[in-house]
Scaffold this active site. Structure first.
Site, PDB file in Angstrom:
ATOM      1  N   LYS A 192      71.160 -33.014   4.608  1.00 26.07           N
ATOM      2  CA  LYS A 192      71.980 -33.442   3.468  1.00 26.07           C
ATOM      3  C   LYS A 192      73.049 -32.369   3.298  1.00 26.07           C
ATOM      4  O   LYS A 192      73.172 -31.722   2.243  1.00 26.07           O
ATOM      5  CB  LYS A 192      71.090 -33.615   2.220  1.00 26.07           C
ATOM      6  N   ASP A 224      70.211 -39.970   3.598  1.00 28.01           N
ATOM      7  CA  ASP A 224      70.300 -41.302   2.979  1.00 28.01           C
ATOM      8  C   ASP A 224      70.727 -42.341   4.016  1.00 28.01           C
ATOM      9  O   ASP A 224      70.157 -43.430   4.106  1.00 28.01           O
ATOM     10  CB  ASP A 224      71.229 -41.291   1.749  1.00 28.01           C
ATOM     11  N   ASP A 248      58.786 -36.179   5.774  1.00 30.71           N
ATOM     12  CA  ASP A 248      57.692 -36.883   5.099  1.00 30.71           C
ATOM     13  C   ASP A 248      58.140 -38.297   4.747  1.00 30.71           C
ATOM     14  O   ASP A 248      57.450 -39.283   5.033  1.00 30.71           O
ATOM     15  CB  ASP A 248      57.314 -36.114   3.820  1.00 30.71           C
ATOM     16  N   ASP A 252      57.262 -42.188   6.858  1.00 35.79           N
ATOM     17  CA  ASP A 252      56.628 -43.366   6.239  1.00 35.79           C
ATOM     18  C   ASP A 252      57.496 -44.602   6.478  1.00 35.79           C
ATOM     19  O   ASP A 252      57.002 -45.696   6.765  1.00 35.79           O
ATOM     20  CB  ASP A 252      56.466 -43.175   4.721  1.00 35.79           C
TER      21      ASP A 252
HETATM   22  C1  IPM Z   1      51.827 -36.543   5.000  1.00 36.83           C
HETATM   23  C2  IPM Z   1      51.292 -36.629   3.609  1.00 36.83           C
HETATM   24  C3  IPM Z   1      51.155 -35.229   3.034  1.00 36.83           C
HETATM   25  C4  IPM Z   1      52.534 -34.623   2.995  1.00 36.83           C
HETATM   26  C5  IPM Z   1      50.462 -35.143   1.667  1.00 36.83           C
HETATM   27  C6  IPM Z   1      49.116 -35.785   1.677  1.00 36.83           C
HETATM   28  C7  IPM Z   1      50.379 -33.718   1.180  1.00 36.83           C
HETATM   29  O1  IPM Z   1      52.100 -37.439   2.831  1.00 36.83           O
HETATM   30  O2  IPM Z   1      51.183 -35.902   5.856  1.00 36.83           O
HETATM   31  O3  IPM Z   1      52.881 -37.118   5.281  1.00 36.83           O
HETATM   32  O4  IPM Z   1      53.280 -34.829   2.034  1.00 36.83           O
HETATM   33  O5  IPM Z   1      52.891 -33.928   3.947  1.00 36.83           O
HETATM   34 MG    MG Z   2      53.635 -38.447   3.926  1.00 39.25          MG
END
Ligand code: IPM
Ligand code: MG
Length: 359
Positions: A192, A224, A248, A252
């Site tokens: 960023k 973003d 992180d 996801d």
């Molecule tokens: C991940 C999880 C962890 C993180 C949590 C559980 C602390 O979300 O491994 O991605 O934020 O790193």
């Molecule tokens: Mg995570």
């Protein structure tokens, strides 16, 4: 000499999915000559309940001594009221930081058998194969100062610090570059830099380090935009490298492209290739104890463990093949179920992988 694997089931669905991954490792040990010993210890909420701390000294010592660590998941609503310093997540973060596991590899691969399980159109995601390299021991997750203070007015103010040293950026970019060299030779560094000085520096260091890898095409993207591009046209990416928090979030996001977060393994490595391996999903307290969780991300984490910490590439490939074979048979846990397939339990899925390994 046999290699020592420390198994940390953790909380929620952790113990269920790890049980299946341990079956796979036991099969490799008993039938494929893999020379390993397995130990088990507590981490997370389970450790807090038993020993008063999410990362007991005994667990940390075993983890330091082990050649590799396999972890399930930590956390759950039961421990949310606890002070943040002893919450289950601290056990995981403590392991990462105490073991110096700065390089987090999160591959997002779409198995052709699961094209229908993605919420995105099949043509957008088919053939998807991205590697996200997330910095794991620095950035805002660990930066000081941090906390919540009470102002003179009586109002509270919360604060965290995003901090990176040049050397931390350089080493994670090198890991990503080395991976890119073995893949499509394209690396996208995500920052960023238009707003945060720290990541403006990140971009400069990435550019400088990239000069040592003339064959790899380096690009930069704001986080973003990267989030948007991941759902718009994910196949444009080969390897991505980014900060702890951006990684992180983006991992996801990338996970959902593949149909289910229940399919994605990860490796967290130190300078010497020692690693901790875990599914990227959490402890899923809502389905814990029901025997419906998907063990494949944990089993695929075993494949990464074989590849990165034990140098057992052939066995790693064998485990990955076994997973594909099982998907070919049409059995699915609930998270990857689609009409026309057969819904099965965690245990049936794990046994099927073991049977496929043997076949
Ligand atoms: C991940 C999880 C962890 C993180 C949590 C559980 C602390 O979300 O491994 O991605 O934020 O790193
Ligand atoms: Mg995570």
């Amino acid at each position: 000499m046999s290699k020592n694997i420390l198994v940390l089931p953790g909380d929620g669905i952790g113990p269920e999915i790890v049980t299946e991954a341990v079956k796979v490792m036991a099969c490799l040990r008993d039938e494929f000559g893999l020379d390993i010993e397995m130990d088990e210890a507590l981490v997370g909420g389970a450790a807090y309940d038993a020993a008063g701390h999410p990362l007991p000294e005994a667990t940390l010592t075993l983890a330091r001594e082990a050649d590799a660590v396999l972890l399930g998941a930590v956390g759950g609503p039961k421990w949310e009221p606890l002070d943040i310093s002893v919450r289950p997540e601290k056990g995981l973060l403590g392991l990462r930081s105490e073991l110096g596991l700065f390089a987090n590899l999160r591959p997002a691969i779409l198995y052709p058998q699961l094209a229908d399980a993605s919420t995105l159109r099949a043509e957008v995601v088919s053939g998807l194969d991205i590697m996200i390299v997330r910095e794991l021991t620095g950035g805002i997750y660990f930066g000081q100062p941090r906390g919540v203070r009470v102002l003179e007015s009586g109002e509270k103010e919360g604060f965290n610090t995003l901090v990176y040293r040049e050397s931390e950026v350089d080493r994670i970019v090198r890991v990503a570059m080395d991976i890119a060299m073995k893949r499509g030779k394209r690396l996208c560094s995500v920052d960023k830099a238009n707003v945060l000085e720290c990541t403006e520096m990140w971009r400069q260091v990435a550019t400088r380090t990239a000069a040592d890898y003339p064959e790899v095409e380096l690009s930069h993207m704001y986080v973003d935009n990267a989030a948007m591009q991941l759902v718009r046209a994910p196949k444009q990416f080969d390897v991505m490298v980014t900060t702890n928090m951006f990684g992180d979030i983006l991992s996801d996001c990338a996970a959902m492209l593949t149909g289910s977060i229940g399919m994605l393994p990860s490796a967290s490595l130190d300078e010497n290739g020692k690693g901790m391996y875990e599914p990227i999903h959490g402890s899923a307290p809502d389905i814990a104890g029901q025997g419906v969780a998907n063990p494949l991300a944990t089993i695929l984490s075993v494949a990464m463990l074989l590849r990165y910490s034990l140098n057992e590439d052939a066995l790693a490939a064998r485990v990955e093949q076994a997973v594909e074979q099982v998907l070919d048979t049409g059995i699915r846990t609930a998270d990857i179920y689609s009409p026309g397939t057969e819904k099965v339990s965690t245990e049936v899925m794990g046994d099927a992988v073991v049977n496929a390994l043997r076949s």
